[in-house]
Design a protein around this motif. Structure first.
Motif, PDB file in Angstrom:
ATOM      1  N   THR A 199      10.171  40.211  30.477  1.00 10.06           N
ATOM      2  CA  THR A 199      11.532  39.928  30.734  1.00 10.06           C
ATOM      3  C   THR A 199      12.253  40.243  29.352  1.00 10.06           C
ATOM      4  N   ALA A 200      13.479  40.162  29.746  1.00  5.60           N
ATOM      5  CA  ALA A 200      14.467  40.896  28.430  1.00  5.60           C
ATOM      6  C   ALA A 200      14.019  39.593  27.440  1.00  5.60           C
ATOM      7  N   TYR A 201      13.837  38.482  27.890  1.00  3.18           N
ATOM      8  CA  TYR A 201      13.912  37.284  26.789  1.00  3.18           C
ATOM      9  C   TYR A 201      12.790  37.472  25.807  1.00  3.18           C
ATOM     10  N   GLU A 202      11.565  38.156  26.321  1.00  6.52           N
ATOM     11  CA  GLU A 202      10.424  38.537  25.253  1.00  6.52           C
ATOM     12  C   GLU A 202      10.756  39.097  24.176  1.00  6.52           C
ATOM     13  N   TYR A 203      11.705  40.083  24.320  1.00 10.27           N
ATOM     14  CA  TYR A 203      12.145  40.791  23.179  1.00 10.27           C
ATOM     15  C   TYR A 203      12.686  39.932  22.211  1.00 10.27           C
ATOM     16  N   LEU A 204      13.583  38.878  22.670  1.00 10.99           N
ATOM     17  CA  LEU A 204      14.076  38.026  21.630  1.00 10.99           C
ATOM     18  C   LEU A 204      12.962  37.231  20.766  1.00 10.99           C
ATOM     19  N   GLY A 205      11.978  36.991  21.413  1.00  6.59           N
ATOM     20  CA  GLY A 205      10.710  36.235  20.653  1.00  6.59           C
ATOM     21  C   GLY A 205       9.921  37.010  19.901  1.00  6.59           C
ATOM     22  N   ASN A 206      10.097  38.418  20.093  1.00  5.71           N
ATOM     23  CA  ASN A 206       9.481  39.506  19.194  1.00  5.71           C
ATOM     24  C   ASN A 206      10.266  39.740  17.875  1.00  5.71           C
ATOM     25  N   THR A 253      14.378  30.924  19.880  1.00  6.58           N
ATOM     26  CA  THR A 253      15.324  31.791  20.521  1.00  6.58           C
ATOM     27  C   THR A 253      15.059  32.447  21.799  1.00  6.58           C
ATOM     28  N   ARG A 254      13.842  32.876  21.917  1.00  2.84           N
ATOM     29  CA  ARG A 254      13.489  33.236  23.252  1.00  2.84           C
ATOM     30  C   ARG A 254      13.486  32.238  24.154  1.00  2.84           C
ATOM     31  N   LEU A 255      13.222  31.098  24.047  1.00  2.00           N
ATOM     32  CA  LEU A 255      13.575  30.051  25.006  1.00  2.00           C
ATOM     33  C   LEU A 255      14.809  29.868  25.409  1.00  2.00           C
ATOM     34  N   LEU A 256      15.627  29.722  24.295  1.00  3.11           N
ATOM     35  CA  LEU A 256      17.127  29.408  24.542  1.00  3.11           C
ATOM     36  C   LEU A 256      17.790  30.623  25.541  1.00  3.11           C
ATOM     37  N   GLY A 257      17.502  31.858  25.089  1.00  2.00           N
ATOM     38  CA  GLY A 257      17.936  32.880  25.850  1.00  2.00           C
ATOM     39  C   GLY A 257      17.458  32.599  27.434  1.00  2.00           C
ATOM     40  N   ARG A 303      17.792  36.252  10.861  1.00  2.00           N
ATOM     41  CA  ARG A 303      16.702  35.619  11.478  1.00  2.00           C
ATOM     42  C   ARG A 303      16.920  34.647  12.547  1.00  2.00           C
ATOM     43  N   GLY A 304      15.926  34.087  13.043  1.00  7.12           N
ATOM     44  CA  GLY A 304      15.694  33.376  14.255  1.00  7.12           C
ATOM     45  C   GLY A 304      16.585  31.969  13.957  1.00  7.12           C
ATOM     46  N   HIS A 305      16.461  31.245  12.948  1.00  5.81           N
ATOM     47  CA  HIS A 305      17.145  30.174  12.693  1.00  5.81           C
ATOM     48  C   HIS A 305      18.556  30.347  12.655  1.00  5.81           C
ATOM     49  N   ALA A 326      24.062  30.736  18.515  1.00  9.17           N
ATOM     50  CA  ALA A 326      24.154  30.550  19.843  1.00  9.17           C
ATOM     51  C   ALA A 326      24.672  29.491  20.546  1.00  9.17           C
ATOM     52  N   LEU A 327      24.114  28.277  20.110  1.00  8.57           N
ATOM     53  CA  LEU A 327      24.606  26.804  20.330  1.00  8.57           C
ATOM     54  C   LEU A 327      26.110  26.777  20.007  1.00  8.57           C
ATOM     55  N   LEU A 328      26.295  26.889  18.894  1.00 10.02           N
ATOM     56  CA  LEU A 328      27.874  26.693  18.478  1.00 10.02           C
ATOM     57  C   LEU A 328      28.847  27.519  19.294  1.00 10.02           C
ATOM     58  N   ALA A 329      28.166  28.718  19.643  1.00  8.14           N
ATOM     59  CA  ALA A 329      29.019  29.443  20.536  1.00  8.14           C
ATOM     60  C   ALA A 329      29.171  29.154  21.953  1.00  8.14           C
TER      61      ALA A 329
END
Length: 571
Positions: free
Chosen positions: A102-109, A115-119, A507-509, A515-518
């Motif tokens: 999945t594309a969201y695996e990249y966010l985790g890496n 962040t991966r879970l959020l995406g 970084r992730g934090h 992303a949540l604010l946006a």
């Protein structure tokens, strides 16, 4: 529908679904189930990408959009070719290099687990809702054709597509979509040929005079839903997010034989999409011209709802509206014929006045239709008065010959099944890989168990989408409603990926909270658009605002937050 129509419809749909189920019944490896066969060529990839996007909504709703508003909706796709070039150059090589599901695996890496879970959750929320809409659209068709209960048809359509998608996974989706797209193109070309044969030679002049061929609006009016600029910029961000980060599309092109195959498949769509959408919109504009010459066109194209209103307690009101509409239509025909006669005589002095009279007559018809919709709401507040989705199906059922009707209904079904299958496959994959695996790791030596879990999640999303379609109604034109839902999430998700690609110090934090604010910002604009007029601009700009907000918030938060390590150990 005649017996021949039923044979064409049932034979086409059942045959394709059964073939896909049979050919992929032994798909027992997770890699094949989620990505498809590794030897998949660019033609199959290109067709699968197109079929996943071109749902029944495309062929049901876009002709109605062309009938109602002309060709302007095509501007929505002006940014798509550039978006696909960027996906080919940036997104696809990264996905292929990492070998992700999945594309969201990249966010985790790149960032961290949250962040991966959020995406993934953003994708699941919007695509799960859209999956319900792709069932609802063809159910409208059969409900109108058969007079069957809408909810029963939603269940039937949902069960059919879930069976072969769960059975064969991505391999079944790719296989069946090739045949479904063949039916779609054959049916739409046939409908266009039959329509053109029924029209006078000067049909395009009539459509142009009545404002149906105005494809491009170069104005900078932010309140206009579709302009060249909103389509080029907003459409670019919408398409970039859809093709680059939406798993229903990513899954279609990451499993090909090589990087070249994925790129060629995407560029096939870059060349195909705008001409295809323009063709379908033109079909709707020509249907509009066709009804100018009919003796008694519908006041309201959802004939079931209109007939119930005529037979209800407010019968006198609706009968009077029908009579007024008929008289206004006769006047419109007279003004139209007068303008055509003047135009044929090439009289430049009289022509503007004749044209203005025709346009005024058309405005009178439109006003009566608008009044009819208000009366329908007064009689039945829950009614959906957006009847443009019924325009093309009304034309099909009343004007096309036996056999062709069945073929065109099969087009709607083929598009619905193809798009729905791609969505369920992506929803099941994302849930299995990005959510389930976070708590229950994949069984390294038990492929059967892994595939079984993926099938369970695919079936669960099928059940969810059916339930959504059963209990929600849609007040927008279907194609616009789908794009609005996507635009509420796509810009922010795209922002996540752009930060990941181009701002290596973030970084992730920081990106997680950004992303949540946006997303809160976008939903605030959407919910307050009627209370604050300045916020009531085209939904295409949501994609631009959401993306830039996510990027800017990420940079600001990274600058002010302490560089703490995330729970995954990433900084």
């Amino acid at each position: 529908m005649t017996l021949l129509d039923w044979i064409v419809l049932v034979g086409t749909m059942v045959g394709i679904a059964a073939y896909g189920t049979w050919r992929t019944r032994h798909t027992d490896h997770l890699d094949t189930y989620l990505k498809g066969n590794r030897n998949t060529g660019w033609v199959t990839i290109g067709i699968s990408v197109a079929a996943t996007q071109a749902s029944a909504i495309t062929f049901l709703s876009i002709p109605g959009q062309g009938y109602e508003s002309g060709l302007g909706f095509v501007q929505n796709y002006f940014g798509l070719p550039l978006a696909l070039i960027i996906v080919c150059a940036v997104f696809l090589p990264i996905y292929r290099k990492l070998g992700v599901y999945t594309a969201y695996e990249y966010l985790g890496n790149r960032f961290d687990k949250k962040t991966r879970l959020l995406g993934a959750i953003f994708f699941l929320m919007q695509r799960g809702v859209q999956a319900g809409i792709t069932i609802y659209a063809p159910a409208i068709i059969l409900s109108t054709v058969l007079g069957w209960p809408l909810k029963l048809l939603i269940v039937i359509i949902g069960v059919v597509v879930v069976v072969y998608t769960v059975t064969g996974g991505s391999a079944a989706v790719n296989l069946t979509q090739k045949w479904q797209m063949g039916v779609i193109f054959g049916g739409m070309v046939t409908a266009f040929a039959v329509l053109v044969a029924k029209l006078p030679d000067n049909s395009l002049h009539i459509a142009g005079a009545l404002g149906k061929l105005e494809a491009v609006d170069f104005s900078f009016n932010p309140n206009a839903r579709y302009t060249f600029w909103s389509g080029l910029l907003g459409g670019l961000f919408l398409s970039l997010s859809y093709f680059g980060t939406d798993q229903s599309q990513v899954q279609r092109y990451i499993g090909g034989a090589a990087l070249r195959e994925g790129r060629l498949g995407l560029m096939f769509n870059a060349l195909l999409k705008i001409p295809m959408q323009l063709f379908i919109l033109l079909l709707g504009a020509l249907v509009f011209v066709f009804y100018q010459f009919q003796p008694n066109p519908p006041v309201f194209f959802n004939r079931v709802e209109w007939q119930q209103a005529v037979e209800g307690p407010h019968r006198a009101t609706f009968v009077a509206l029908e009579q007024r509409h008929t008289a206004a239509h006769v006047d419109r025909q007279q003004k139209l014929n007068a303008w055509l006669a003047v135009r044929e005589n090439a009289d430049p002095i009289v022509e503007p006045a004749a044209r203005a009279a025709m346009v005024t007559a058309q405005a009178n018809v439109d006003a009566i239709r608008a009044e009819a919709k208000k009366e329908l709401i007064a009689a039945k507040p829950s009614i959906n008065t957006k009847d443009s989705d019924y325009v093309f199906i009304t034309f099909i059922l009343t004007q096309l010959p036996s056999g062709v009707v069945g073929l065109l209904i099969a087009v709607m079904f083929a598009a619905a099944l193809g798009s729905k299958a791609g969505e369920l496959n992506a929803l099941g994959t994302t849930t299995t890989i990005d959510l389930w695996r976070a708590w229950r790791p994949l069984a390294v030596h038990n492929e059967a168990r892994n595939v079984r879990n993926a099938k369970i999640w695919t079936a669960a999303w099928g059940a969810f989408s059916v339930c959504f379609a059963l209990f929600f109604s849609f007040q927008e034109n279907l194609i616009e409603g789908t794009n609005i839902i996507a635009s509420l999430f796509y810009g922010v998700v795209l922002g996540l990926f752009l930060v990941a690609f181009f701002f290596k110090h973030v970084r992730g934090h920081a990106v997680f909270w950004a992303a949540l604010l946006a997303e809160v910002l976008i939903w605030g604009i959407f919910l307050l658009r009627h209370e604050i007029p300045k916020l009531n601009f085209s939904y295409l700009w949501y994609n631009v605002i959401g993306c830039f907000a996510c990027v800017i918030f990420s940079l600001l938060l990274q600058a002010v937050l302490p560089k703490l390590k995330t729970t995954d150990g990433h900084k």
